[in-house]
Design a protein around this motif. Sequence first.
Motif: not given
Length: 331
Positions: A179, A183-184, A186-187, A290
Amino acid sequence: MPEFRRDPVSGRWAIIAPERGKRPTDFLLPEENTKEGRCPLCPGSEDLTPPEVLALGRPEEAPPNSPGWKVRVVPNKYPALIPGEIEKETEGLYERFSGAGVHEVIVETPEHGKSLVRFSPNELALVFEAYRLRLEELARDGRWRYVLIFKNRGARAGASLSHDHSQLVALPLIPELVKIELERSRIYHERNGECLFCKLVKSEQNGPRRICENERFLAFMAYAPRQPLETWIMPKKHRSDFLDHFDENLEALCDIFLKVFGKLEAILPGLPYNFVLHTAPLGSAPLPYYHWHFEIIPCLTRVAGFEWGTGAYIVPLLPEEAAAFLRDISP
């Protein structure tokens, strides 16, 4: 019944699995268990495992759960999770839900004592084919959000059997480490308009941590490792799911796996290690931010108080020096 419990302070999940039969005194056993009996993963011992869910390489006329297989997948006899319905419960600060999931063992070879580094490319390809088939089947179930595939090799790495095998666990949640990666990345993609992993591949391909590569994959030392010699294997082209272009990547994946483990085994014969496959969650559309990848983590230093207290790791070897050493080794 196992259960997931969430720590209310850190948000960290734990799996409580009393079915595995541990008592406090069990943890006092010596690290290396040299007792040898009838191996439950060897051909001829199929009666010692639960009925198989997959077998590759066995003649068609042979019955299930009989010898003649080349790769065999069975439910774990002592599973961390068991199939069932997902029931959530909250008690004040505490959140938990039923330990529903799937826990399987992938027996990678019929030959007892044969380690991955001695596999032929075709033998290793069958192992990855088993991963593919199980990922596809578990994705169709609908209850599971993530499948983690991993391998523990050696008692120090957590292996309880010496016969080479890997494992998979299908989970109703996305693991915290995955996760964080999602998240990292995606940002980063939102802020910079490019994939963090693609950027990483370009940076490491010509950098001091590069170990080896082929036309489709790159192997490099982790910049901030958890253990000496921690190595990542990553596709050069953008692929978020291990199943993306699986057939066309398979030969090159086997090639780089055998090169990396050949180099590691050449300097540290019998190396204890873990590897994990990080891939997109089940049912995800292609993710533009990703990359799936393997993380290979040798078990060479102890995790102690500082690591438990901070989440940071003390590693007494520069990744750049380790990579330079491995680059010069011909497996």
